[in-house]
Design a protein around this motif. Structure first.
Motif, PDB file in Angstrom:
ATOM      1  N   GLY A  60       0.789  -1.227   0.000  1.00 32.93           N
ATOM      2  CA  GLY A  60       0.000   0.000   0.000  1.00 32.93           C
ATOM      3  C   GLY A  60       0.818   1.273   0.000  1.00 32.93           C
ATOM      4  O   GLY A  60       0.367   2.321   0.473  1.00 32.93           O
ATOM      5  N   VAL A  61       2.019   1.191  -0.544  1.00 31.23           N
ATOM      6  CA  VAL A  61       2.916   2.356  -0.559  1.00 31.23           C
ATOM      7  C   VAL A  61       2.887   2.985  -1.951  1.00 31.23           C
ATOM      8  O   VAL A  61       3.093   2.298  -2.948  1.00 31.23           O
ATOM      9  CB  VAL A  61       4.359   1.929  -0.200  1.00 31.23           C
ATOM     10  CG1 VAL A  61       5.322   3.110  -0.330  1.00 31.23           C
ATOM     11  CG2 VAL A  61       4.414   1.332   1.202  1.00 31.23           C
ATOM     12  N   ALA A  62       2.629   4.286  -2.008  1.00 33.00           N
ATOM     13  CA  ALA A  62       2.693   5.003  -3.284  1.00 33.00           C
ATOM     14  C   ALA A  62       4.150   5.298  -3.618  1.00 33.00           C
ATOM     15  O   ALA A  62       4.976   5.462  -2.717  1.00 33.00           O
ATOM     16  CB  ALA A  62       1.901   6.306  -3.195  1.00 33.00           C
ATOM     17  N   TYR A  63       4.463   5.340  -4.920  1.00 36.25           N
ATOM     18  CA  TYR A  63       5.864   5.578  -5.289  1.00 36.25           C
ATOM     19  C   TYR A  63       5.966   6.355  -6.584  1.00 36.25           C
ATOM     20  O   TYR A  63       5.015   6.422  -7.362  1.00 36.25           O
ATOM     21  CB  TYR A  63       6.622   4.246  -5.431  1.00 36.25           C
ATOM     22  CG  TYR A  63       6.070   3.336  -6.482  1.00 36.25           C
ATOM     23  CD1 TYR A  63       5.152   2.342  -6.160  1.00 36.25           C
ATOM     24  CD2 TYR A  63       6.440   3.482  -7.825  1.00 36.25           C
ATOM     25  CE1 TYR A  63       4.619   1.509  -7.129  1.00 36.25           C
ATOM     26  CE2 TYR A  63       5.913   2.656  -8.800  1.00 36.25           C
ATOM     27  CZ  TYR A  63       5.006   1.676  -8.445  1.00 36.25           C
ATOM     28  OH  TYR A  63       4.474   0.865  -9.407  1.00 36.25           O
ATOM     29  N   GLU A  64       7.132   6.939  -6.783  1.00 33.99           N
ATOM     30  CA  GLU A  64       7.433   7.574  -8.060  1.00 33.99           C
ATOM     31  C   GLU A  64       8.886   7.245  -8.392  1.00 33.99           C
ATOM     32  O   GLU A  64       9.724   7.123  -7.497  1.00 33.99           O
ATOM     33  CB  GLU A  64       7.233   9.094  -7.964  1.00 33.99           C
ATOM     34  CG  GLU A  64       7.383   9.770  -9.307  1.00 33.99           C
ATOM     35  CD  GLU A  64       6.643  11.110  -9.374  1.00 33.99           C
ATOM     36  OE1 GLU A  64       5.394  11.090  -9.387  1.00 33.99           O
ATOM     37  OE2 GLU A  64       7.310  12.147  -9.376  1.00 33.99           O
ATOM     38  N   GLU A  65       9.154   7.091  -9.685  1.00 29.96           N
ATOM     39  CA  GLU A  65      10.510   6.733 -10.125  1.00 29.96           C
ATOM     40  C   GLU A  65      11.361   7.979 -10.369  1.00 29.96           C
ATOM     41  O   GLU A  65      10.891   8.963 -10.914  1.00 29.96           O
ATOM     42  CB  GLU A  65      10.448   5.923 -11.423  1.00 29.96           C
ATOM     43  CG  GLU A  65       9.776   4.575 -11.284  1.00 29.96           C
ATOM     44  CD  GLU A  65       9.735   3.840 -12.619  1.00 29.96           C
ATOM     45  OE1 GLU A  65      10.249   4.374 -13.634  1.00 29.96           O
ATOM     46  OE2 GLU A  65       9.169   2.729 -12.645  1.00 29.96           O
ATOM     47  N   ARG A  84      11.866  16.721  -7.340  1.00 29.20           N
ATOM     48  CA  ARG A  84      10.885  15.664  -7.592  1.00 29.20           C
ATOM     49  C   ARG A  84      10.310  15.127  -6.285  1.00 29.20           C
ATOM     50  O   ARG A  84       9.111  14.831  -6.185  1.00 29.20           O
ATOM     51  CB  ARG A  84      11.542  14.526  -8.390  1.00 29.20           C
ATOM     52  CG  ARG A  84      11.849  14.920  -9.830  1.00 29.20           C
ATOM     53  CD  ARG A  84      10.565  14.944 -10.670  1.00 29.20           C
ATOM     54  NE  ARG A  84      10.038  13.594 -10.792  1.00 29.20           N
ATOM     55  CZ  ARG A  84      10.504  12.681 -11.634  1.00 29.20           C
ATOM     56  NH1 ARG A  84      11.493  12.998 -12.464  1.00 29.20           N
ATOM     57  NH2 ARG A  84       9.983  11.467 -11.664  1.00 29.20           N
ATOM     58  N   ALA A  85      11.159  14.967  -5.290  1.00 26.23           N
ATOM     59  CA  ALA A  85      10.692  14.455  -3.999  1.00 26.23           C
ATOM     60  C   ALA A  85       9.697  15.415  -3.366  1.00 26.23           C
ATOM     61  O   ALA A  85       8.665  15.008  -2.825  1.00 26.23           O
ATOM     62  CB  ALA A  85      11.890  14.222  -3.064  1.00 26.23           C
ATOM     63  N   VAL A  86      10.012  16.710  -3.446  1.00 27.68           N
ATOM     64  CA  VAL A  86       9.124  17.723  -2.850  1.00 27.68           C
ATOM     65  C   VAL A  86       7.790  17.756  -3.594  1.00 27.68           C
ATOM     66  O   VAL A  86       6.718  17.760  -2.986  1.00 27.68           O
ATOM     67  CB  VAL A  86       9.814  19.110  -2.843  1.00 27.68           C
ATOM     68  CG1 VAL A  86       8.832  20.204  -2.441  1.00 27.68           C
ATOM     69  CG2 VAL A  86      11.028  19.097  -1.905  1.00 27.68           C
ATOM     70  N   GLU A  87       7.883  17.760  -4.942  1.00 33.19           N
ATOM     71  CA  GLU A  87       6.648  17.769  -5.747  1.00 33.19           C
ATOM     72  C   GLU A  87       5.769  16.559  -5.439  1.00 33.19           C
ATOM     73  O   GLU A  87       4.546  16.659  -5.342  1.00 33.19           O
ATOM     74  CB  GLU A  87       6.986  17.761  -7.243  1.00 33.19           C
ATOM     75  CG  GLU A  87       7.450  19.107  -7.790  1.00 33.19           C
ATOM     76  CD  GLU A  87       8.125  18.961  -9.148  1.00 33.19           C
ATOM     77  OE1 GLU A  87       8.803  19.903  -9.565  1.00 33.19           O
ATOM     78  OE2 GLU A  87       7.991  17.872  -9.766  1.00 33.19           O
ATOM     79  N   ALA A  90       7.184  13.151  -1.130  1.00 34.26           N
ATOM     80  CA  ALA A  90       7.795  11.909  -0.644  1.00 34.26           C
ATOM     81  C   ALA A  90       8.084  11.991   0.854  1.00 34.26           C
ATOM     82  O   ALA A  90       8.510  13.034   1.361  1.00 34.26           O
ATOM     83  CB  ALA A  90       9.096  11.634  -1.397  1.00 34.26           C
ATOM     84  N   ASP A  91       7.795  10.881   1.551  1.00 33.07           N
ATOM     85  CA  ASP A  91       8.168  10.817   2.969  1.00 33.07           C
ATOM     86  C   ASP A  91       9.279   9.797   3.201  1.00 33.07           C
ATOM     87  O   ASP A  91       9.640   9.498   4.337  1.00 33.07           O
ATOM     88  CB  ASP A  91       6.947  10.490   3.838  1.00 33.07           C
ATOM     89  CG  ASP A  91       6.239   9.217   3.407  1.00 33.07           C
ATOM     90  OD1 ASP A  91       6.821   8.447   2.609  1.00 33.07           O
ATOM     91  OD2 ASP A  91       5.098   8.992   3.858  1.00 33.07           O
ATOM     92  N   MET A  92       9.805   9.229   2.113  1.00 34.35           N
ATOM     93  CA  MET A  92      10.943   8.305   2.200  1.00 34.35           C
ATOM     94  C   MET A  92      11.632   8.268   0.846  1.00 34.35           C
ATOM     95  O   MET A  92      10.972   8.373  -0.188  1.00 34.35           O
ATOM     96  CB  MET A  92      10.473   6.888   2.571  1.00 34.35           C
ATOM     97  CG  MET A  92      11.571   5.835   2.534  1.00 34.35           C
ATOM     98  SD  MET A  92      10.985   4.187   3.040  1.00 34.35           S
ATOM     99  CE  MET A  92      10.993   4.333   4.821  1.00 34.35           C
ATOM    100  N   ILE A  93      12.955   8.149   0.868  1.00 34.97           N
ATOM    101  CA  ILE A  93      13.707   8.014  -0.375  1.00 34.97           C
ATOM    102  C   ILE A  93      14.292   6.597  -0.400  1.00 34.97           C
ATOM    103  O   ILE A  93      14.941   6.179   0.570  1.00 34.97           O
ATOM    104  CB  ILE A  93      14.840   9.062  -0.480  1.00 34.97           C
ATOM    105  CG1 ILE A  93      14.325  10.478  -0.098  1.00 34.97           C
ATOM    106  CG2 ILE A  93      15.450   9.057  -1.877  1.00 34.97           C
ATOM    107  CD1 ILE A  93      13.252  11.038  -1.005  1.00 34.97           C
TER     108      ILE A  93
END
Lengths: 392, 392
Positions: A60-65, A84-87, A90-93
């Motif tokens: 159930g974790v959302a992600y972006e590449e 990208r993380a800010v946009e 993201a709460d984890m890298i």
């Protein structure tokens, strides 16, 4: 033994198929929206990225590449990642790759938690780092040890400087380590990794004048293990146990265990960083190219340590320390050669002019403002002599 | 190599004078109201408790004392501690002492975070442990390894059972480790500590059939280190480096590093726990008293491991595995004797009747419901034979 702090909070999840646990680990460590940081197409082609993403989805974790990390990772690319993380919110890298991807993820985590702050200002300590985002890693190459270390190295293309920062914020929360993921690596990268692991251990080992018996035992055992298994995987990349030994060595070589009570030196890394920043050569190879010259230049200041190294790591029998030390250095250089590493600048494929060599020596010593090694003080003049010895 | 998880988040603050950092560490890990758990008068007489309290005061941390911990710490005492912690509104439990104080602190932390739950129900897993309070430790004896381990052992006086639980909630947040604090320990306690450290390493080492080269190297190096420095401190308790080596060995022997990829066994501990619960003998001594008999009983099921142990740890030269294994076992038993440890029940000062011996074997195997060791399955019948061999 000197006073020390040992703090290695990373949860290591080690073994076959463990990438399937990435989603559960991300959730455990607070990740609900994860930016995935990786390099080129290999993690895509191998299907690893897909398996990691499947695992995140199932949890159930959302992600972006965020791909495109290159060896000797660039500051500008990490800054792009911050945006990208800010946009994405993201709460984890999460890094999927080796040291370059993990170090980039560390940079992105620091930047995303401190919007408006220039990343290089954090790297140069102009701005103190007081918060970051949690970082995870799925490791694909045993080398940099970044999966458990407190360090991260980026290259500033504008200034040509390659620099690292050490902070507990660089400690990855969880590291998924499946040795099978290293089966497809080119031989040269495997050898660079073995070299880097050896170097992380040796850059702590030679500091003289401090008795640290258990730390020595661990360092010597680690070196024997990575040396032997380095030979094995270069013959058979699919030897699981050998790849597993190397991968575990990579983490323990650089998580501070091999420096407990003694500390670290990292002077050879300074020479290697100067070379990598200027010529974009592989990190491990840059270290192998100069180590022998460095060792022959400094060993007299730590004769007992180099002799012990020769005897314990390479089985040198010589009774006098001078011979044992030199034979140990020679055995190391021969080993680098045997696994396909360059042992001179020429073999590294770079041919600096005398002026360029001088510039490299100044880069390595921050314009002659710092002295390298705790064995004997080396300023720009001495480093230049080492580079000259290493020309080949 | 088998899959494994390695998670050792404890921040180790190691070296001379480090007890002065206790207050800052407590604050760093969230302690504002700290219950200090300790044993008898030695930490009072030595001034250590005062120094720790001064450090807490300087950091603005409120504290309350809870003394009276005894060796083989009692459940009822931990439950008393839970009451005190709740009354005081403690947000951190700080042990000042050795394994008994740390294990009691762990029990108190679990109990105080789960008011109304019986501690033994947590220990027997009737109630799952889902939260605890942060725990700190100021270590005064190198032995149990509790300062970095995930285990805690308490004795239930009502049932006569001594049992441990393993959980990440048992991981101490910070461990202050000053080897100078061990200068005043009686020789017998130092030797018990050395034995316990060896045992934590050996109880992982002998499991056969799994290749773990780096883990072996670390275990063998740790054993050589603790054995050599054990001899040194028994001649000169104020040898800082030797005490420091033993203290660092104690943590690394039991923080899972020596089991990575192989796992653990802890069958000898089961025998020792049965003895300690029944006769209140020192933990380390109880292990030394039975280890040789256990080893001679089981070594045939792990011949290659015992032979390697003989060669790598004791320098046995024999080429055939049978001889190397037996010589290694003999060297270990002789070492225990040399440092003043009992190597039989008689020397331990206990003389169980045949019926009592049988009861001990049942205790060690939970009424013959579990088989001990991963070397060969040992039920109550086989454990009885080992106890009979150990009578002396």
């Amino acid at each position: 033994m000197q006073n020390f702090i040992q703090y290695t909070p990373t949860e290591v999840v080690f073994g076959k198929g463990t990438e399937a646990l990435t989603g559960a680990e991300a959730v455990k460590w607070g990740g609900r929206r994860v930016l995935i940081v990786f390099g080129g197409g290999s993690v895509v082609r191998s299907g690893l990225l897909k398996r990691v993403e499947d695992s995140l989805e199932q949890a159930g974790v959302a992600y972006e590449e965020f791909g495109g990390v290159k060896p000797n990772p660039r500051l500008s690319h990490a800054e792009e990642g911050v945006k990208r993380a800010v946009e994405f919110g993201a709460d984890m890298i999460l890094a999927v790759g080796g040291g370059s991807s993990i170090d980039t993820a560390k940079g992105i985590a620091h930047g995303a938690a401190n919007p408006g702050v220039k990343l290089w200002d954090i790297w140069t300590k102009k701005v103190p780092l007081e918060r970051s985002l949690p970082i995870g890693a799925v490791l694909t190459i045993a080398a940099a040890g970044s999966e458990m270390s407190d360090s991260a190295v980026l290259t500033n293309e504008e200034t040509g400087k390659k620099a690292g920062i050490n902070t507990d914020f660089n400690r990855v929360k969880f590291a998924v380590m499946n040795p099978e993921l290293t089966y497809t690596l080119p031989e040269y990268q495997l050898a660079c990794g073995v070299t880097d692991i050896m170097m992380h251990t040796m850059e702590r080992y030679f500091i003289p004048g401090i008795k640290c018996q258990l730390t020595d035992e661990i360092a010597e055992g680690l070196l024997r293990t990575v040396i032997e298994n380095g030979r094995i995987v270069l013959k058979n990349k699919q030897d699981y146990d050998a790849q597993a030994e190397i991968m575990w060595c990579s983490s323990l070589s650089h998580n501070n265990l091999t420096e407990a009570g003694r500390g670290k030196d990292f002077s050879v890394h300074k020479l290697g960083h100067a070379l990598s920043a200027k010529y974009d050569v592989a990190h491990g190879a840059s270290l192998a190219a100069v180590w022998g010259s460095w060792a022959k230049y400094v060993y007299g200041g730590a004769l007992e340590r180099f002799a012990k190294f020769g005897r314990k790591v390479w089985g040198v029998q010589a009774e006098d320390d001078q011979t044992a030390a030199l034979e140990g250095i020679e055995a190391t250089v021969e080993y680098f050669h045997a696994i396909g590493m360059p042992v001179s600048l020429k073999e590294l494929g770079v041919a600096p002019s005398p002026a360029e060599l001088k510039a490299l020596a100044l880069d390595a010593t921050m314009n002659d403002s710092v002295k390298l090694t705790r064995i004997r003080p080396l300023g720009a003049k001495e480093i230049l002599e080492i580079f000259e010895m290493a020309l080949g």
